[in-house]
Design a protein around this motif. Structure first.
Motif, mmCIF file in Angstrom:
data_model
loop_
_atom_site.group_PDB
_atom_site.id
_atom_site.type_symbol
_atom_site.label_atom_id
_atom_site.label_comp_id
_atom_site.label_asym_id
_atom_site.label_seq_id
_atom_site.Cartn_x
_atom_site.Cartn_y
_atom_site.Cartn_z
ATOM 1 N N HIS B 222 0.813 -1.199 0.000
ATOM 2 C CA HIS B 222 0.000 0.000 0.000
ATOM 3 C C HIS B 222 0.856 1.263 0.000
ATOM 4 C CE1 HIS B 222 -3.383 2.597 0.498
ATOM 5 N NE2 HIS B 222 -2.846 3.137 1.578
ATOM 6 N N PHE B 223 1.791 1.319 0.950
ATOM 7 C CA PHE B 223 2.511 2.588 1.094
ATOM 8 C C PHE B 223 3.616 2.792 0.072
ATOM 9 C CE2 PHE B 223 0.408 2.163 5.203
ATOM 10 C CZ PHE B 223 -0.219 3.402 5.245
ATOM 11 N N TYR B 225 3.821 0.994 -3.025
ATOM 12 C CA TYR B 225 3.479 0.692 -4.421
ATOM 13 C C TYR B 225 2.148 1.289 -4.872
ATOM 14 C CZ TYR B 225 7.458 -2.429 -4.380
ATOM 15 O OH TYR B 225 8.725 -2.935 -4.307
ATOM 16 N N GLU B 226 1.063 0.915 -4.139
ATOM 17 C CA GLU B 226 -0.259 1.334 -4.614
ATOM 18 C C GLU B 226 -0.362 2.839 -4.796
ATOM 19 O OE1 GLU B 226 -2.985 -0.334 -1.767
ATOM 20 O OE2 GLU B 226 -3.372 -2.077 -3.025
ATOM 21 N N ARG B 227 0.249 3.580 -3.898
ATOM 22 C CA ARG B 227 0.106 5.034 -3.964
ATOM 23 C C ARG B 227 0.772 5.631 -5.195
ATOM 24 N NH1 ARG B 227 0.435 7.734 1.833
ATOM 25 N NH2 ARG B 227 -1.558 6.982 2.584
ATOM 26 N N LYS B 228 1.714 4.876 -5.768
ATOM 27 C CA LYS B 228 2.387 5.385 -6.969
ATOM 28 C C LYS B 228 1.784 4.813 -8.244
ATOM 29 C CE LYS B 228 6.734 5.152 -4.546
ATOM 30 N NZ LYS B 228 7.852 4.218 -4.539
ATOM 31 N N ASP B 229 0.874 3.847 -8.072
ATOM 32 C CA ASP B 229 0.305 3.192 -9.251
ATOM 33 C C ASP B 229 -0.449 4.179 -10.135
ATOM 34 O OD1 ASP B 229 1.229 0.706 -8.745
ATOM 35 O OD2 ASP B 229 -0.602 -0.017 -7.771
ATOM 36 N N LYS B 230 -0.340 3.916 -11.426
ATOM 37 C CA LYS B 230 -1.145 4.696 -12.366
ATOM 38 C C LYS B 230 -2.352 3.851 -12.758
ATOM 39 C CE LYS B 230 2.085 5.767 -15.287
ATOM 40 N NZ LYS B 230 2.749 6.153 -16.527
ATOM 41 N N PRO B 352 -7.540 2.174 -9.210
ATOM 42 C CA PRO B 352 -6.799 2.342 -7.950
ATOM 43 C C PRO B 352 -7.294 1.419 -6.839
ATOM 44 C CG PRO B 352 -7.487 4.459 -8.823
ATOM 45 C CD PRO B 352 -8.115 3.427 -9.686
ATOM 46 N N ARG B 354 -6.725 -0.048 -2.644
ATOM 47 C CA ARG B 354 -6.229 0.268 -1.317
ATOM 48 C C ARG B 354 -6.049 -1.040 -0.571
ATOM 49 N NH1 ARG B 354 -9.941 3.725 -2.789
ATOM 50 N NH2 ARG B 354 -11.623 2.457 -1.898
#
Lengths: 474, 419
Positions: B222-223, B225-230, B352, B354
């Motif tokens: 989450h912190f 990878y996911e937050r940088k995902d497009k 996106p 979470r």
């Protein structure tokens, strides 16, 4: 709960105009875009919105994709509408989804088909009675003819007492209710506004896809921004997609079939059994009383209790095995209520709410409600099926294909919807049956026949008042 | 019990022969559409067959490019060796006209069952996970059981049952069926897989033990990878209409449909390991829990497979299902949105998410659009029983087994209501 912007929403989505006993729908073809836009500007103030409660007349308006193109809408903006609307009802794939084959093939339609002059703008004119409706129509006719709008098709509609359709069954009952509107009904029928009106959250708790303007065009200053946050202007908000299909009903064929399948051993007619068979197929008695509550006979009449239970009933507690209301019946498959496949009650209601439509049928032809002994109307009869949804694919088309036309519905093998899903020519290597669960053995009605023929149809955009005004500026 | 398995062959196409292969595929498809018998239809172990052409991909953002590939997939009965032998022997002509357009296929003079089989074997890709809706049901069995069901249905419809009880009717049907030489096989009941609760308990225990690690893992994802995902960020109306029309061209002809998706893995080992872990998890659920016609509650899937290819940089997903695309994808969201999100969010442009399992597929409008965006056309699709839903297949086996029971009245009633 989101508050509806009622003054911006055309009235017919929220209200059925029950007291408008007569209607005329007219499909117009644009020959002069500038004049047509002037006409739209002239009538825009007369369009009925949700806050209006007119006594004598209502007016609503809708557009096909060709219509928006004819008015001059930029093609890129037009392609931002839902694909079903943009491509129209008659693509080869959609023909398969809707099972528009044989006599119902779009090539044979009277309007909306590839061989018909394009319908661009639909005016829906309502009156408290025939004279009021036609009077109002005549005024509008002068205006639209002067604006170069050509009448390519018109159909008058009526409402029969107790809302009966021509086969003799009560119609238009148990509708979904838009959350945030003033309509009253069972808890389970309240559906998030976004299932029907763009700009509000739907039953997935997200905003439905909405047509945005990716190319600047016209006077966009009064338009809202897209709620999804693309930063673009949104012409969908407070609008909806409207499905319209002209369905001819073969009342004579229908009751002849029911009578034939239920006749006594000596060949005489068995009226009671004939009505019962037709009701098993519908899932309701002619009065609208649901079979799952009244399995043996029609309580009939203008009865307050029956009236109440037309909407307030479920399946899991009263009729799990389908012994009262067959699994394959029209109403059980097109609105599964608390019995969506094998899900629990709450989950079923939740999933069912993702596939609802608001129906607004009006009858055409001789006012006639059929029965086993009275089934020869003097004119062609049928209904103008109309429904509203925000996602044609997930709502109207899903109900049509997955629930009505699909013979494998639930655990069935060869049972399309007996009322609306039977093919005129049975697909090779298959049969079309109607299975009535019973003990010890089920009953099977074989050689099912189609008694409904599609005579025309189109997907329309049913815009907000703001968007109608915007369209006059493109 | 005979197992059903997925065969996948992914073969590089000779660039200059790509168009020729495309033409051959179109001919096969139109042959099938028009009822021209194909040699693979004589192999009585092939439930489904699909042929897919993967276009060559120029270098993407990460610099990965992919040559054009031809993919053949079957869902079949028995062991892989026999399946390959059948393809190389019974379907020699069919295999030749396809694979002569692929790299390294034997010359015309050197084509025989042995060389064909040796060639095909080289291009096998192992599935990461596989689901069969009706495990153990062979094609031959499915066909026979449907004949049995149709025969009994006719008995029921045409019988004069008077006031007989369900038990008496059941007995009469049983006597009739067993007097027919063609139904002697029905005397033998088949063993059906059951949920393995012990296995599930074990799985639960393992997950419990791993829980602290899994939580840390998800937090890292989450912190970091996911937050940088497009994300793709498109809705359905913003997707190229021509692409969707092409997909729809091959949909809703029968009561079943196919779905082929080609996805690109998000870069980095952590995503790959996450996917592998979830595949392992899915596999154990398929083996222990999803043995009665439902994949995570979805009651319409005949077969599905996931596989990684191209050095685990791309994922291919195949499924064969009942009903329309809209129903199928809707079911995914409604019934297993979390599982779907966990697996597919390791591929690029997924809506996106979470904490790996939330968001994603639940963003209905964007998820459906994403799903169509990564779907690719299936060139040829064949189903051996297009008129049977997975529920029909299951029901037919229950009929066969329940026919042989010495039933109680209630059991006989349940049997009769299966028709």
């Amino acid at each position: 709960m989101e508050k509806l912007e009622e003054a911006d929403i055309q009235g017919y989505i929220v209200r059925g105009y029950k007291h408008m006993m007569y209607s005329r729908y007219v499909m117009l073809h644009v020959t002069d875009a500038a004049a047509a836009k002037t006409f739209l500007k002239d009538i825009s103030g007369s369009i009925t919105n949700v806050t209006h409660f007119p006594k004598s007349n209502c007016l609503n308006i809708a557009f096909t994709a060709q219509g928006l193109r004819a008015l001059g809408m930029n093609e890129e903006n037009l392609s931002n509408f839902r694909r079903e609307f943009y491509e129209g009802m008659t693509t080869p794939h959609r023909q398969r989804i809707l099972a528009d084959y044989d006599s119902s093939a779009p090539e044979k339609w009277r309007w909306g088909g590839p061989n018909n002059e394009e319908a661009h703008i639909l005016l829906m004119v309502f009156g408290a009675d025939e004279a009021t409706a036609i009077n109002y129509y005549k005024q509008l006719e002068q205006q639209f003819l002067a604006a170069g709008l050509k009448n390519v098709f018109e159909l008058d509609g009526q409402t029969l007492p107790f809302n009966k359709e021509h086969f003799g069954f009560r119609d238009g009952i148990s509708q979904p209710l838009i959350k945030g509107s003033d309509r009253k009904g069972p808890e389970q029928d309240y559906v998030n506004a976004g299932e029907f009106i763009m700009g509000y959250k739907n039953e997935y708790n997200v905003f439905p896809d909405t047509p945005i303007l990716t190319k600047d065009q016209g006077n966009m200053s009064d338009l809202p921004y897209d709620p999804m946050g693309t930063g673009k202007k949104d012409i969908g908000r407070n609008g909806s997609y409207m499905v319209m299909r002209q369905l001819q009903e073969d009342v004579d064929g229908y009751w002849t079939f029911m009578n034939e399948k239920t006749k006594n051993d000596d060949g005489s007619m068995n009226v009671q059994e004939s009505v019962k068979l037709a009701s098993k197929m519908m899932g309701r008695w002619p009065s609208g009383a649901p079979l799952s509550l009244y399995p043996d006979a029609d309580p009939a009449g203008d009865n307050k209790e029956v009236d109440y239970y037309t909407a307030y009933f479920t399946y899991q507690d009263s009729d799990k095995e389908g012994l009262k209301c067959p699994f394959g019946s029209h109403i059980r498959r097109t609105n599964p209520r608390d019995a969506f496949e094998d899900n629990g009650v709450e989950k079923s209601f939740k999933l069912t709410r993702r596939h609802r439509i608001i129906r607004r049928a009006r009858l055409y032809g001789q006012p006639f409600a059929g029965s086993p002994t009275n089934h020869k109307p003097e004119t062609e009869v049928g209904l103008m099926f109309t429904c509203f949804n925000a996602d044609i694919g997930r709502q109207f088309e899903f109900i049509s294909y997955t629930w009505a036309n699909y013979p494998k519905f639930l655990q069935l093998y060869n049972d399309p919807d007996p009322v609306s899903g039977i093919r005129e020519v049975c697909p090779p290597g298959t049969e079309q049956t109607f299975t009535i669960p019973a003990k010890p053995v089920n009953k099977y009605i074989t050689g099912m026949k189609s008694f409904v023929t599609v005579r025309g149809g189109a997907y329309f955009f049913f815009p907000s008042i703001t968007t109608i005004n915007y369209l006059t500026t493109i | 019990m005979v197992r059903q398995q997925p065969l996948t062959l992914a073969t590089p196409v000779i660039p200059s022969a790509y168009n020729n292969l495309d033409t051959v595929l179109k001919q096969i498809r139109s042959g099938l559409d028009n009822g021209v018998q194909q040699s693979f239809q004589n192999v009585d172990t092939i439930h489904y067959l699909r042929l897919v052409l993967l276009e060559a991909q120029p270098p993407d953002e990460s610099g990965n490019s992919y040559p054009a590939k031809f993919v053949l997939g079957t869902d079949y009965d028995g062991d892989e060796d026999a399946q390959l032998t059948a393809l190389a022997t019974t379907c020699g002509d069919f295999i030749d006209k396809l694979y002569e357009n692929c790299e390294g296929y034997p010359d015309a003079a050197n084509r025989n069952p042995a060389t064909r089989k040796a060639y095909l074997e080289k291009w096998r890709v192992k599935a990461s996970a596989f689901f069969a809706g009706a495990p153990g049901r062979t094609l031959v069995q499915i066909r026979k059981e449907n004949e049995l069901r149709e025969y009994i249905l006719n008995l029921i419809r045409n019988g004069k049952w008077g006031s007989q009880s369900a038990k008496e009717i059941h007995a009469a049907i049983k006597t009739d069926v067993l007097s027919k030489t063609e139904f002697q096989w029905a005397r033998e009941s088949v063993k059906l897989p059951k949920e393995n609760w012990l296995g599930m308990a074990l799985l639960g225990l393992i997950l419990l033990v791993l829980l602290p690690f899994i939580i840390i893992w998800i937090l890292v994802i989450h912190f970091l990878y996911e937050r940088k995902d497009k994300a793709l960020g498109l809705t359905s109306s913003q997707i190229d209409g021509a692409h969707i029309r092409k997909l729809e061209e091959y949909e809703d002809f029968h009561n079943q449909n196919q779905f082929t998706q080609l996805l690109i893995m998000k870069p980095g080992q952590i995503r790959l390991i996450t996917l592998m872990g979830l595949m392992l998890f899915a596999k154990s659920l398929v083996k222990n829990l999803f043995v009665k016609g439902k994949l995570m509650g979805i009651p319409t899937i005949h077969f599905a497979r996931w596989l990684l290819m191209d050095d685990q940089k791309r994922m291919l997903f195949f499924s064969n299902f009942d009903g329309s695309w809209q129903q199928y994808l809707g079911d995914f969201i409604d019934k297993s949105g979390w599982g779907l999100t966990g697996i597919w969010s390791n591929t690029v442009n997924f809506p996106p998410t979470r904490f790996l399992f939330t968001g994603g597929a639940y963003d209905e409008e964007h998820f459906l659009a994403w799903s169509r965006y990564y779907q690719i056309p299936t060139a040829v699709w064949y189903c051996a029983y297009p008129n049977l839903s997975i529920k029909n297949v299951m029901n037919n086996t229950y009929i066969r087994n329940e026919l042989m029971l010495n039933t109680t009245e209630a059991e006989a009633q349940r049997f009769l209501n299966r028709f």
